[in-house]
Design a protein around this motif. Structure first.
Motif, short mmCIF file in Angstrom:
data_model
loop_
_atom_site.label_atom_id
_atom_site.label_comp_id
_atom_site.label_asym_id
_atom_site.label_seq_id
_atom_site.Cartn_x
_atom_site.Cartn_y
_atom_site.Cartn_z
N ALA A 35 0.82 -1.22 0.00
CA ALA A 35 0.00 0.00 0.00
C ALA A 35 0.85 1.26 0.00
O ALA A 35 0.29 2.37 0.06
CB ALA A 35 -0.92 -0.01 1.22
N LYS A 36 2.16 1.10 -0.04
CA LYS A 36 3.11 2.21 -0.04
C LYS A 36 2.94 3.11 1.20
O LYS A 36 3.11 4.32 1.13
CB LYS A 36 3.01 3.03 -1.32
N GLU A 37 2.54 2.48 2.30
CA GLU A 37 2.42 3.20 3.56
C GLU A 37 3.74 3.24 4.32
O GLU A 37 3.97 4.14 5.14
CB GLU A 37 1.35 2.54 4.44
N TRP A 38 4.60 2.24 4.03
CA TRP A 38 5.84 2.11 4.79
C TRP A 38 6.88 1.43 3.93
O TRP A 38 6.55 0.61 3.06
CB TRP A 38 5.57 1.30 6.06
N SER A 39 8.14 1.79 4.17
CA SER A 39 9.22 1.26 3.32
C SER A 39 9.62 -0.18 3.67
O SER A 39 10.27 -0.86 2.88
CB SER A 39 10.45 2.16 3.42
N GLY A 40 9.25 -0.62 4.83
CA GLY A 40 9.62 -1.98 5.25
C GLY A 40 9.86 -2.03 6.75
O GLY A 40 10.20 -1.02 7.38
N LEU A 41 9.71 -3.21 7.33
CA LEU A 41 9.84 -3.38 8.78
C LEU A 41 11.27 -3.71 9.18
O LEU A 41 11.92 -4.57 8.56
CB LEU A 41 8.93 -4.53 9.26
N LEU A 42 11.75 -2.99 10.19
CA LEU A 42 12.97 -3.40 10.88
C LEU A 42 12.51 -4.08 12.17
O LEU A 42 12.02 -3.41 13.09
CB LEU A 42 13.85 -2.19 11.18
#
Length: 479
Positions: free
Chosen positions: A229-236
């Motif tokens: 959804a392009k809400e976040w670049s990815g989880l750390l």
């Protein structure tokens, strides 16, 4: 002549007796050419004669053959012994019988006389023998066993965090969360891959990327949907649980049953981080001060990520710093139903904590009470903001301060006996041999929080001692 006449009547009978005795000796000597050897020899000869008659052999041949065949020859009877001469006691003494010994057995049981020059140690030993009771040995053995058991009970045992913090693999059992979030273990844990579509695991040296399969599936879903959804670049992804759960060597009181995960609020870079970067890189604080977020690092991305995580049915709570909760309340708008799952708590200013409920099949999992109704943006949040506000420095005392009281003894560390009974099975599963000697386990990895950050001190004070209730339970109001 008169003398002869007087003696003659006595001599004649004596001569007759002497002649008859000589005749008997001659008869015994001439019978079969044998000489008399007494009753013992006669009995032996009679036995030999019986054997010879039975086998038509001569006595000598029968005797020799019995020896050749190792036959058992009956022993010849012993000649009768003459009775010992008894001394006749005087009449006055014979009338008084000799007094019998009343206790011959007791006499025999008496210990030998103590040596006159015995050493002090020997005297003590003899005194112990004299005063020993019949059951003394048994009682002494019981006392020794009791002392040994007491000594064994006092012997220090490895802490639970040592036992579970040193296991490198999951328990090969059915997936279950066992016990309470802050007092339990994990059966059949699953590891989240260190790299995946939309996530990267941090602090790999800790080996804390394990969880219940339901938690792993949720993190994979959150990463996939938030990036799509392009809400976040990815989880750390920070700490989840150890391979078999249990108390951690550092950092957390919870995270013990495989249902908790920390997700950094720092966006994931657009490249794969090296192993060294994952160990050294620090998360970024979201705070400007104790009561407000820093707009330079906090934005719409963090709000959308937390909102999406809270929208999942399996998620029961999300823990954030009170200032972050305040920012979420301000940014929520009219859609506020998800805010009640977001709970304010100490710390959590550079990451948010996702906690799911007890999965199906985890019969020994202790569930939390449901979250209260409402969005939690009113009096509850105000109370929490007061808790984390920097404390004013006390005025300088005019009189010398009193002597500080002696610090309280540290709380004993949790042991395996403090955990649910099933955790012993989880720990030993698959042939795991836990350590038997207590040792300090030190986490040498770098803390995920930012270093030399003022907000980490002013806005994230040390929380109080972990209560028996869930750490994010609704706080009581303070006056």
């Amino acid at each position: 002549m008169s003398l002869i006449r007087h003696v003659a009547p006595w001599l004649l009978p004596l001569l007759v007796l002497a002649s008859s005795a000589r005749a008997e000796d001659a008869a015994v000597t001439d019978d079969g050419g044998r000489s008399w050897h007494g009753p013992a020899r006669l009995a032996a000869e009679a036995a030999e004669a019986q054997i010879a008659e039975a086998q038509n052999q001569t006595p000598a041949d029968a005797f020799n053959k019995s020896l050749d065949n190792d036959a058992v020859v009956p022993p010849a009877p012993k000649p009768a012994e003459r009775p010992a001469a008894t001394k006749v006691a005087p009449k006055d003494k014979a009338a008084t019988p000799k007094k019998a010994d009343p206790a011959p057995a007791a006499k025999a049981a008496e210990p030998a006389a103590k040596p006159a020059g015995a050493a002090p140690a020997a005297k003590k030993e003899l005194a112990k023998q004299d005063t020993a009771q019949p059951g003394a040995d048994k009682n002494d053995a019981g006392k020794t066993d009791a002392k040994a058991a007491k000594k064994e009970a006092k012997k220090p045992v490895p802490s639970a965090k040592q036992l579970f913090g040193t296991v490198k693999t999951a328990a090969p059992l059915k997936a279950r969360a066992v016990g309470w979030y802050a007092k339990g273990c994990l059966s059949g844990g699953k590891a989240l891959a260190v790299d995946g579509p939309g996530w990267q695991v941090m602090r790999l040296a800790r080996n804390r990327n394990w969880g219940h399969p339901d938690l792993v599936a949720l993190l994979e879903r959150l990463a996939k949907e938030s990036t799509a959804a392009k809400e976040w670049s990815g989880l750390l992804v920070g700490d989840m649980s150890q391979p078999r759960g249990g108390p951690m060597t550092s950092g957390h009181a919870s995270h013990q049953v495989g249902l908790d995960a920390d997700i950094w609020l720092t966006p994931m870079p657009d490249r794969t981080l090296t192993r060294r970067e994952r160990e050294d890189m620090s998360a970024v604080s979201m705070l400007a001060n104790a009561g407000a977020v820093d707009p330079k690092v906090w934005g719409d991305g963090q709000v959308k990520l937390i909102k999406r995580a809270a929208s999942y049915t399996s998620v029961e709570r999300i823990l954030v710093h009170p200032a972050l909760k305040k920012a979420l309340c301000e940014a929520a708008g009219k859609d506020r139903h998800w805010l009640n799952k977001v709970r304010p708590y100490f710390g959590h200013f550079y990451h948010f904590h996702v906690r799911i409920g007890c999965p199906s099949g985890s019969t020994n999992c202790q569930a939390q009470p449901p979250v209260p109704d409402g969005d939690g943006c009113g009096a509850e949040l105000t109370d929490w903001l007061k808790r984390v506000a920097p404390k004013k420095k006390p005025p300088i005392a005019q009189k010398p301060p009193e002597k500080p009281s002696k610090p309280a003894a540290p709380k004993p560390e949790m042991t395996l006996a403090d955990l649910p009974a099933d955790c012993t099975t989880v720990l030993m599963a698959g042939g795991n041999k836990p350590p038997t000697e207590p040792a300090e386990v030190v986490d040498l990895s770098k803390n995920a929080g930012p270093e030399n950050d003022v907000t980490a001190v002013t806005a994230a004070p040390e929380p109080p001692k972990p209560p028996s209730k869930p750490p994010d339970a609704t706080p009581t109001k303070t006056n």
